[in-house]
Motif scaffolding. Structure first.
Motif, mmCIF file in Angstrom:
data_model
loop_
_atom_site.group_PDB
_atom_site.id
_atom_site.type_symbol
_atom_site.label_atom_id
_atom_site.label_comp_id
_atom_site.label_asym_id
_atom_site.label_seq_id
_atom_site.Cartn_x
_atom_site.Cartn_y
_atom_site.Cartn_z
ATOM 1 N N PRO A 152 -11.712 4.118 -9.552
ATOM 2 C CA PRO A 152 -10.634 3.677 -8.652
ATOM 3 C C PRO A 152 -11.187 3.271 -7.287
ATOM 4 C CG PRO A 152 -10.072 5.752 -9.715
ATOM 5 C CD PRO A 152 -11.501 5.461 -10.045
ATOM 6 N N ARG A 153 -10.586 2.213 -6.715
ATOM 7 C CA ARG A 153 -11.010 1.713 -5.405
ATOM 8 C C ARG A 153 -9.757 1.534 -4.534
ATOM 9 N NH1 ARG A 153 -13.684 -2.271 -8.720
ATOM 10 N NH2 ARG A 153 -12.597 -3.857 -7.553
ATOM 11 N N PHE A 154 -9.205 2.652 -4.104
ATOM 12 C CA PHE A 154 -7.947 2.637 -3.358
ATOM 13 C C PHE A 154 -8.063 2.013 -1.984
ATOM 14 C CE2 PHE A 154 -7.274 6.090 -6.433
ATOM 15 C CZ PHE A 154 -6.097 5.648 -7.008
ATOM 16 N N ASP A 155 -9.272 1.718 -1.521
ATOM 17 C CA ASP A 155 -9.435 1.083 -0.209
ATOM 18 C C ASP A 155 -9.737 -0.411 -0.330
ATOM 19 O OD1 ASP A 155 -11.920 1.419 -1.342
ATOM 20 O OD2 ASP A 155 -12.915 1.971 0.525
ATOM 21 N N ASP A 156 -9.749 -0.954 -1.549
ATOM 22 C CA ASP A 156 -10.055 -2.362 -1.798
ATOM 23 C C ASP A 156 -8.745 -3.134 -1.992
ATOM 24 O OD1 ASP A 156 -10.461 -4.746 -3.572
ATOM 25 O OD2 ASP A 156 -12.561 -4.159 -3.402
ATOM 26 N N ALA A 157 -8.479 -4.102 -1.113
ATOM 27 C CA ALA A 157 -7.211 -4.833 -1.119
ATOM 28 C C ALA A 157 -6.951 -5.538 -2.451
ATOM 29 C CB ALA A 157 -7.193 -5.847 0.024
ATOM 30 N N ALA A 158 -7.934 -6.218 -2.988
ATOM 31 C CA ALA A 158 -7.730 -6.954 -4.236
ATOM 32 C C ALA A 158 -7.468 -5.992 -5.394
ATOM 33 C CB ALA A 158 -8.937 -7.838 -4.540
ATOM 34 N N ALA A 183 -12.529 -6.763 0.372
ATOM 35 C CA ALA A 183 -11.939 -6.549 1.701
ATOM 36 C C ALA A 183 -11.200 -5.225 1.715
ATOM 37 C CB ALA A 183 -10.980 -7.686 2.040
ATOM 38 N N GLU A 184 -11.313 -4.523 2.834
ATOM 39 C CA GLU A 184 -10.636 -3.242 2.974
ATOM 40 C C GLU A 184 -9.127 -3.426 3.052
ATOM 41 O OE1 GLU A 184 -11.826 -0.230 5.694
ATOM 42 O OE2 GLU A 184 -13.937 -0.802 5.537
ATOM 43 N N LEU A 185 -8.422 -2.433 2.554
ATOM 44 C CA LEU A 185 -6.978 -2.401 2.634
ATOM 45 C C LEU A 185 -6.572 -2.350 4.108
ATOM 46 C CD1 LEU A 185 -4.757 -2.245 0.456
ATOM 47 C CD2 LEU A 185 -4.748 0.226 0.786
ATOM 48 N N GLN A 186 -5.736 -3.263 4.533
ATOM 49 C CA GLN A 186 -5.289 -3.329 5.923
ATOM 50 C C GLN A 186 -4.243 -2.250 6.198
ATOM 51 O OE1 GLN A 186 -6.637 -5.591 8.216
ATOM 52 N NE2 GLN A 186 -8.063 -5.811 6.504
ATOM 53 N N PRO A 187 -4.123 -1.816 7.460
ATOM 54 C CA PRO A 187 -3.156 -0.757 7.791
ATOM 55 C C PRO A 187 -1.729 -1.067 7.321
ATOM 56 C CG PRO A 187 -4.596 -1.174 9.666
ATOM 57 C CD PRO A 187 -4.916 -2.227 8.631
#
Length: 190
Positions: A146-152, A116-120
């Motif tokens: 690195p996956r800085f846009d992945d919430a988990a 899931a994408e990182l929420q605002p």
């Protein structure tokens, strides 16, 4: 359906994707490492609820993370040194202690975190993590891609790298929802 898993209770919390160094000297854990090497399996790392790391079997917390051996060597102290990587989370259903003192648990594997994408509302946490990585440098953080846009992924890396107490880290490990995990991290940082 539960599965049997040998446990290594520690005064540490291993989260998925995190690295952990470990020195092995007790016969029960040397046997555990040998068995894992032969079978290609992992073992469980749980925070100690009661007891100590060495000596009599310690009582583990009810949640832990499967550890896989990434590397091993003999250290200058003559002991076996392991580098572990956290994988799947589990909940302990029941434990038993073998004659050797090794704790074995029946575990229920937790579902993998959804992608899931990182929420605002959590964007600040992604930026905090980027700054931590910049400060540490690549040599200190052995994390592929690195996956800085992945919430988990952001939540687990912050749980690994922030100076949290063991109970705080354990609470994050027990949270199944990546967004709720990030909400808790925001609360801890404020």
């Amino acid at each position: 359906m539960s599965e049997s898993l040998p446990l290594f209770p520690l005064h540490a919390v291993l989260v998925p994707g995190a690295a952990l160094g470990l020195r092995i000297f007790e016969p029960r854990y040397l046997d555990l490492v040998r068995d894992c090497g032969r079978s290609g399996s992992g073992f469980g790392v749980c925070l100690i609820a009661e007891g100590e790391e060495a000596g009599r079997a310690a009582m583990p917390m009810a949640w832990g993370t499967e550890a896989r051996i990434e590397d091993f060597d003999t250290g200058p102290d003559g002991l076996l040194h392991l580098r572990l990587r956290g994988e799947r989370r589990f909940r302990v259903l029941r434990t038993r202690v073998r004659d050797s003192g090794l704790v074995v648990a029946d575990v229920d594997w937790r579902d993998p975190d959804p992608s899931a994408e990182l929420q605002p509302q959590h964007a600040l946490l992604g930026e905090v993590l980027r700054r931590i990585f910049d400060r540490l440098g690549e040599a200190d953080v052995r994390i592929p891609e690195p996956r800085f846009d992945d919430a988990a992924w952001v939540g687990w890396r912050l749980a690994e790298l922030l100076p949290l107490s063991l109970p705080q880290r354990q609470q994050l490990l027990q949270e199944d929802d990546p967004d709720l995990r990030l909400d808790e991290l925001l609360r801890l940082l404020s």
